[in-house]
Design a protein around this motif. Structure first.
Motif, short mmCIF file in Angstrom:
data_model
loop_
_atom_site.label_atom_id
_atom_site.label_comp_id
_atom_site.label_asym_id
_atom_site.label_seq_id
_atom_site.Cartn_x
_atom_site.Cartn_y
_atom_site.Cartn_z
N LEU A 64 1.13 -1.09 -0.10
CA LEU A 64 -0.12 0.15 0.01
C LEU A 64 0.96 1.29 0.05
N HIS A 65 1.01 1.74 -1.18
CA HIS A 65 1.96 3.07 -1.48
C HIS A 65 1.47 4.36 -0.71
N GLY A 66 2.32 4.73 0.24
CA GLY A 66 1.82 5.68 1.13
C GLY A 66 1.36 5.45 2.40
N TYR A 128 -2.46 0.98 -4.19
CA TYR A 128 -1.64 -0.63 -3.79
C TYR A 128 -1.35 -0.92 -5.15
N HIS A 129 -0.42 -1.84 -4.82
CA HIS A 129 0.22 -2.45 -6.16
C HIS A 129 1.12 -3.54 -6.02
N ASP A 130 1.34 -4.43 -7.16
CA ASP A 130 2.09 -5.45 -6.79
C ASP A 130 3.80 -4.85 -6.39
N HIS A 131 4.47 -5.94 -5.66
CA HIS A 131 5.74 -5.54 -5.14
C HIS A 131 6.64 -6.57 -5.08
N ARG A 132 6.33 -7.73 -6.20
CA ARG A 132 7.15 -8.79 -6.07
C ARG A 132 8.72 -8.73 -6.33
N VAL A 391 10.00 6.35 -0.40
CA VAL A 391 10.16 5.77 0.84
C VAL A 391 8.91 5.29 1.34
N HIS A 392 9.06 4.07 2.07
CA HIS A 392 8.04 3.13 2.37
C HIS A 392 7.79 3.97 3.96
N LEU A 393 6.43 3.57 4.43
CA LEU A 393 6.27 4.13 5.78
C LEU A 393 6.49 5.56 6.31
#
Ligand code: C2O
Ligand code: CU
Length: 459
Positions: A64-66, A128-132, A391-393
């Protein structure tokens, strides 16, 4: 998206056939088989559990981006959901480009898993998007992306356009084969490690057709009134410079992480992959019957055409853009307890080349930084190319570009910043919410897949 019970959602990742280019059929990989996936419309503080069931032939991870989420719900690239009945083996030993052949780096959820989103964060346009690991770019290209909107009382209380006049727009480019299927240089994963093929998409894959919410060159009938458009660049690699013709301005009210302190007017907005711009456009400036087009002035031919608005009727419009919007406390440079430099650069050439951060290709489990919870750090991003750094989180404020004040489009709290070639971008990053393992990376998805990623541990 509709909950299965209060606070609980279930989405199924599956292949589906849809019509994108009229008269042709495209197979997408979508959340619930749609592209974009279902839009989640949620409120701040409403803890949400999303069960993602994977029925695709490939493993997935959903980020979940952001989102400010616990680390085990952040969609770490080696934390995978694998469809029932399908095995998983990490990439073969010597060929694991990211040194993750070791099974200890992987977590496998058979069939489905729950992601927990506390949503204790201000209203914002998230996605949200894939992050594999290694395959984010081809999997997002095939459709694995959607919106998650967080709303709150502060945002609701403003007289901004609402309801049918508040519209999320996911903008992304794709290329198509003649039969309508998506064209991507390397949709066959077995091709990915072959030199030469890597070269074909090293710089990032662009398509020649721009889609808005999955449709090419769409028309939206609008009232002669103000609209709130939540612009998201969900492209793998393409940057847009969006403008309105025959004329019109964007009044920006929000950025990646929610409301700005005050509106900012732009004639054009450059949007890098991953960034969001929440803008108000006033169509009452145009006569009924007029067509206003959203164009990408960086593109030529069909890549210039984004979408059209047809002004259908005069109406009464009670909306307004107030002079004060959200509470955004500007961070001071002196608040930073540490300064770190992250240099985004290509190393090597040809098939052996790689995109790196501080000279290192991504290694899961090896953090490049250990910021402390509830502190602020100055993170300086530099690079050799266009690299939208995400940057995540942790959200951040851009305080300087090349030692000078940031651009008007840098306003507010952000989670993704467009670092341009040979630029030095200073940000103040706030680490809040959770301790644990998170990551930063270039949001040009092909760069991300080619190792331009790094872990950091919040301690
Ligand atoms: Cu939008 Cu780590 O990604
Ligand atoms: Cu990059």
């Amino acid at each position: 998206a509709r909950p299965v019970r209060p606070g609980h959602y279930e989405v199924v990742q599956r292949a589906a056939k849809v019509e994108i280019i009229p008269g042709t059929v495209t197979e997408v990989w979508g959340y619930d088989g749609t592209f974009p996936g279902p839009t989640f419309d949620l409120r701040r503080g409403s803890r949400t559990v999303v069960r993602v069931r994977n029925e695709l032939s490939v493993p997935t991870s959903t980020h979940l981006h952001g989102g400010v989420n616990p680390p085990d719900s952040d969609g770490y690239p080696t934390d995978l959901v694998v469809a029932r009945g399908r095995g998983f083996r990490p990439p073969p030993g010597g060929h694991s480009r990211h040194g993750a052949a070791d099974m200890s780096q992987w977590t496998i959820h058979p069939g489905a898993r729950d992601y927990v989103y506390p949503l204790e964060q201000p209203a914002a346009t998230l996605w949200y998007h894939d992050h594999r690991m290694d395959f984010t770019a081809p999997q997002v290209w095939r459709g694995l992306a959607g919106f998650l909107l967080v709303r709150d009382d502060e945002d609701d209380a403003l007289p901004l356009p609402k309801g049918e006049r508040d519209i999320p727009l996911m903008i992304c480019d794709r290329a198509f084969e003649e039969d309508g299927s998506f064209r991507y240089p390397s949709l066959d994963p077995s091709l990915l490690v072959r030199p030469g093929v890597e070269d074909a998409y090293m710089e990032g894959v662009e398509g020649d057709v721009i889609l808005v919410n999955g449709a090419p060159w769409p028309v939206l009938e609008v009232d002669a009134a103000r609209y709130r458009l939540r612009l998201l660049n969900a492209s793998n690699a393409r940057r847009y410079r969006l403008a309105l013709t025959p004329g019109g301005r964007f009044v920006q009210v929000g950025g990646d992480q929610g409301l700005l302190a005050a509106p900012v007017e732009h004639d054009a907005i450059t949007v890098a992959p991953g960034e969001r711009f929440d803008v108000v456009v006033d169509f009452s400036a145009h006569p009924v019957g007029a067509e206003v087009t959203l164009v990408n002035t960086l593109g030529t031919g069909p890549a210039r055409n984004v979408m059209r608005f047809r002004v259908a009727r005069r109406v009464r419009d009670d909306s307004a853009v107030p002079d004060r919007l959200g509470r955004v406390e500007p961070l001071e440079r002196s608040a930073a307890v540490a300064t770190r430099v992250f240099d985004f650069r290509r190393t090597g050439q040809g098939g052996g080349g790689s995109w790196t951060i501080n000279g290192m290709p991504y290694r899961p489990g090896v953090p490049l930084a250990r910021p402390r919870l509830d502190t602020t750090e100055l993170w300086r991003f530099t690079g050799d190319f266009h690299h939208p750094v995400h940057v995540h989180l942790a959200r951040f404020q851009v305080i300087a570009r090349n030692g000078r004040p940031p651009a008007p489009t840098d306003a507010g709290w952000k989670d993704t910043v467009d670092v341009r070639p040979y630029e030095v971008v200073d940000t103040l990053v706030r680490f809040e919410g959770y301790r644990g393992r998170y990551m930063m990376h270039c949001h040009t998805l092909e760069h991300e897949d080619m190792a331009m990623m790094a872990d950091f541990d919040v301690v």
